[in-house]
Design a protein around this motif. Structure first.
Motif, short mmCIF file in Angstrom:
data_model
loop_
_atom_site.label_atom_id
_atom_site.label_comp_id
_atom_site.label_asym_id
_atom_site.label_seq_id
_atom_site.Cartn_x
_atom_site.Cartn_y
_atom_site.Cartn_z
N ASP A 293 0.86 -1.19 0.00
CA ASP A 293 0.00 0.00 0.00
C ASP A 293 0.89 1.23 0.00
N CYS A 294 0.60 2.16 -0.91
CA CYS A 294 1.41 3.37 -1.01
C CYS A 294 0.68 4.37 -1.90
N GLU A 295 1.28 5.54 -2.00
CA GLU A 295 0.82 6.51 -3.00
C GLU A 295 1.64 6.26 -4.25
N PRO A 296 0.99 5.82 -5.34
CA PRO A 296 1.74 5.46 -6.55
C PRO A 296 2.67 6.57 -7.03
N SER A 297 3.84 6.22 -7.45
CA SER A 297 4.80 7.19 -7.96
C SER A 297 4.35 7.69 -9.33
N GLU A 298 5.08 8.67 -9.86
CA GLU A 298 4.74 9.23 -11.18
C GLU A 298 4.80 8.17 -12.27
N LEU A 299 5.55 7.14 -12.04
CA LEU A 299 5.67 6.06 -13.01
C LEU A 299 4.33 5.39 -13.28
N PHE A 300 3.43 5.47 -12.29
CA PHE A 300 2.14 4.80 -12.40
C PHE A 300 0.98 5.80 -12.31
N GLN A 301 1.22 6.99 -12.84
CA GLN A 301 0.18 8.01 -12.94
C GLN A 301 0.06 8.42 -14.41
N LEU A 302 -1.18 8.55 -14.88
CA LEU A 302 -1.40 8.86 -16.30
C LEU A 302 -0.78 10.20 -16.68
N GLN A 303 -0.06 10.19 -17.79
CA GLN A 303 0.56 11.39 -18.32
C GLN A 303 0.12 11.57 -19.77
N GLU A 304 0.12 12.83 -20.21
CA GLU A 304 -0.27 13.12 -21.60
C GLU A 304 0.98 13.29 -22.45
N TYR A 305 1.04 12.52 -23.54
CA TYR A 305 2.19 12.56 -24.44
C TYR A 305 1.75 13.02 -25.82
N VAL A 306 2.59 13.86 -26.45
CA VAL A 306 2.34 14.33 -27.81
C VAL A 306 2.88 13.29 -28.78
N LEU A 307 2.05 12.86 -29.71
CA LEU A 307 2.45 11.84 -30.66
C LEU A 307 3.33 12.42 -31.76
N PRO A 308 4.31 11.66 -32.25
CA PRO A 308 5.10 12.10 -33.42
C PRO A 308 4.18 12.32 -34.62
N SER A 309 4.63 13.14 -35.56
CA SER A 309 3.81 13.50 -36.72
C SER A 309 3.39 12.27 -37.53
N ILE A 310 4.28 11.26 -37.60
CA ILE A 310 3.95 10.05 -38.38
C ILE A 310 2.76 9.33 -37.76
N LEU A 311 2.81 9.15 -36.44
CA LEU A 311 1.71 8.48 -35.76
C LEU A 311 0.46 9.35 -35.75
N GLU A 312 0.65 10.65 -35.68
CA GLU A 312 -0.51 11.56 -35.68
C GLU A 312 -1.26 11.46 -37.00
N THR A 318 -3.55 13.69 -31.69
CA THR A 318 -2.40 14.58 -31.45
C THR A 318 -1.70 14.22 -30.14
N THR A 319 -2.48 13.78 -29.16
CA THR A 319 -1.90 13.38 -27.87
C THR A 319 -2.51 12.04 -27.44
N VAL A 320 -1.84 11.42 -26.50
CA VAL A 320 -2.34 10.16 -25.95
C VAL A 320 -1.97 10.11 -24.47
N ARG A 321 -2.86 9.55 -23.67
CA ARG A 321 -2.62 9.43 -22.23
C ARG A 321 -2.12 8.03 -21.90
N LEU A 322 -0.95 7.96 -21.32
CA LEU A 322 -0.33 6.69 -21.00
C LEU A 322 0.29 6.74 -19.61
N TYR A 323 0.46 5.57 -19.02
CA TYR A 323 1.29 5.47 -17.82
C TYR A 323 2.75 5.41 -18.28
N PRO A 324 3.64 6.15 -17.64
CA PRO A 324 5.06 6.06 -18.02
C PRO A 324 5.59 4.62 -18.00
N PHE A 325 5.02 3.79 -17.13
CA PHE A 325 5.47 2.40 -17.07
C PHE A 325 5.21 1.67 -18.38
#
Length: 435
Positions: A293-312, A318-325
């Protein structure tokens, strides 16, 4: 679980022998052949699949047993980290037994004295050393509270060394004239087995204590790659991949790679949202039990990432929400797919060297426990190195443990130095120092 290869019926083994070159056959001719274990497929499966060809019969037997092992894996995960640690220890002992038994089966006619006894004694010594280190790291408060444990912890490495030296002396005393070279072969055999099996299983436990997600995701990626490479190879395989494992194909290798990448990303997304999987396993001194039991670190918190132009342009996002893990899981699944199979190739070469089909016949259609874990040990080492290199920073808990082990005057000196440093950085007001 592990790498799916060299698990066919007896005719597959014979086919591999027939495919050896003359030179290879001559080189291997001096190696005693280990007896092939009898077919231990349950009678109910033999009757149910009696109308199928050996190829499809083997496919169904392996498929049914694979599903059974996967459900068992989920069950032990449900039971918690302590049960997982015990299972890892049991698997380690069984893998050690299988490899040592091969050595004994090859050379048993010489009736070497003390070989089996010394092998298991060295296994006990190495486990005492590694598990003692783990107890000191994760049960520090309990160790400091109990006087016998505190003494054992303080002199742990000396006791471990003394136990090993006793075994070393017993080995020297057991040397028999005319069999010196063979006995030293067996001494090296035992130590290499300890290095491969015990050391890496200890790393698995360390990964587990960092958070169950670091234990489950890598193991699951190896299992996924194992299954998908086998499936793609079974249905689409045409191009041989490596001579050590004639059944492995490029189609299976590539199909397993992409399948494992997708699987790792999806599994990480599901598991990263549960504290039970992402929190480090810690010992609670008040309840005398492990807690997750803990407060999850940033590694396990959703972050917004900008996709490269090819994937976009391909997805329209344009963006996608992922866990850094999930990004780290790509590295884990890539290793499981590209480098992990080489653990299986290594095991295949070992088995071909001694003309055996499997390490044992513990699991019908799959071979021994070591046959299922030949890739997992290599994966465990990578995960441990990856965590130490890219994830884990200095551990405040361990620093405090080391400070508490110092003399009081040393603790006071460190306290005053740290207070002066924090005051100089402006983190502590000068008035507080004066007070």
């Amino acid at each position: 679980f592990g790498h799916q290869q060299h698990r066919g019926q007896r005719e597959d083994l014979q086919g591999e022998k027939d495919g050896m070159s003359d030179t290879e056959s001559k080189v291997d001719s001096g190696v005693p052949e280990v007896p092939v274990p009898p077919d231990d497929t349950p009678e109910v499966l033999n009757k149910a699949l009696s109308g199928l060809s050996s190829r499809w019969k083997n496919w169904w037997v392996r498929g049914i047993l694979t599903l059974a092992m996967i459900f068992f894996f989920f069950f032990i995960v449900y039971l918690g980290p302590i049960v997982l640690m015990v299972i890892v220890l049991c698997v380690q002992i069984k893998c050690f037994q299988e490899i040592i038994t091969i050595g004994y089966s090859v050379y048993h006619s010489y009736d070497l004295p003390w070989f089996r006894t010394l092998s298991w004694y060295f296994l006990l010594c190495v486990n005492y050393f590694f598990y003692g280190e783990t107890v000191t790291d994760y049960f520090f408060t309990l160790v400091q509270r109990e006087e016998p444990l505190r003494i054992l912890s303080r002199y742990h490495r000396f006791i471990s060394f003394a136990l090993y030296v006793i075994g070393f002396c017993m080995f020297v005393l057991s040397l028999v004239k005319k069999h010196y070279r063979l006995q030293f072969y067996m001494f090296g055999w035992t130590h290499v087995t300890l290095l491969i099996v015990v050391t890496q299983s200890h790393l698995i436990i360390h990964n587990l204590f960092e958070g169950m997600i670091w234990f489950i995701v890598p193991i699951s990626c190896v299992i996924c790659n194992d299954i998908m490479a086998y499936m793609f190879g079974f249905f689409f395989g045409r191009t041989p991949l490596i001579k050590l494992s004639p059944k492995k194909t490029w189609e299976g290798f590539i199909g397993g790679f992409f399948s494992t990448i997708v699987f790792g990303i999806l599994l990480s997304y599901v598991m990263a949202s549960y504290r039970y999987f992402v929190c480090p396993v810690e010992f609670n001194n008040d309840s005398n039990s492990f807690q997750v039991d803990c407060e999850p670190s940033e590694l396990f918190q959703l972050q917004e990432y900008v996709l490269p132009s090819i994937l976009e342009s391909a997805t329209g996002w344009t963006t996608v929400r992922l866990y850094p893990f999930q990004i780290h899981s790509i590295a884990l699944s890539s290793f499981a797919s590209i480098v992990g199979p080489f653990g299986g190739f290594f095991a295949s070469g070992f088995k071909r060297a001694f003309k055996i089909k499997d390490f044992a016949n513990t699991i019908p259609g799959h071979g021994g426990i070591m046959d299922r874990f030949d890739c997992q040990y290599l994966m465990a080492t990578f995960v441990n190195v990856y965590i130490a290199s890219f994830i884990r920073g200095p551990n405040p808990t361990k620093v405090i443990q080391q400070l508490l082990a110092l003399r009081f005057d040393q603790q006071l000196h460190i306290f005053n130095s740290l207070k002066a440093h924090l005051t100089e950085k402006g983190l502590l007001p000068a008035a507080e120092v004066a007070a």
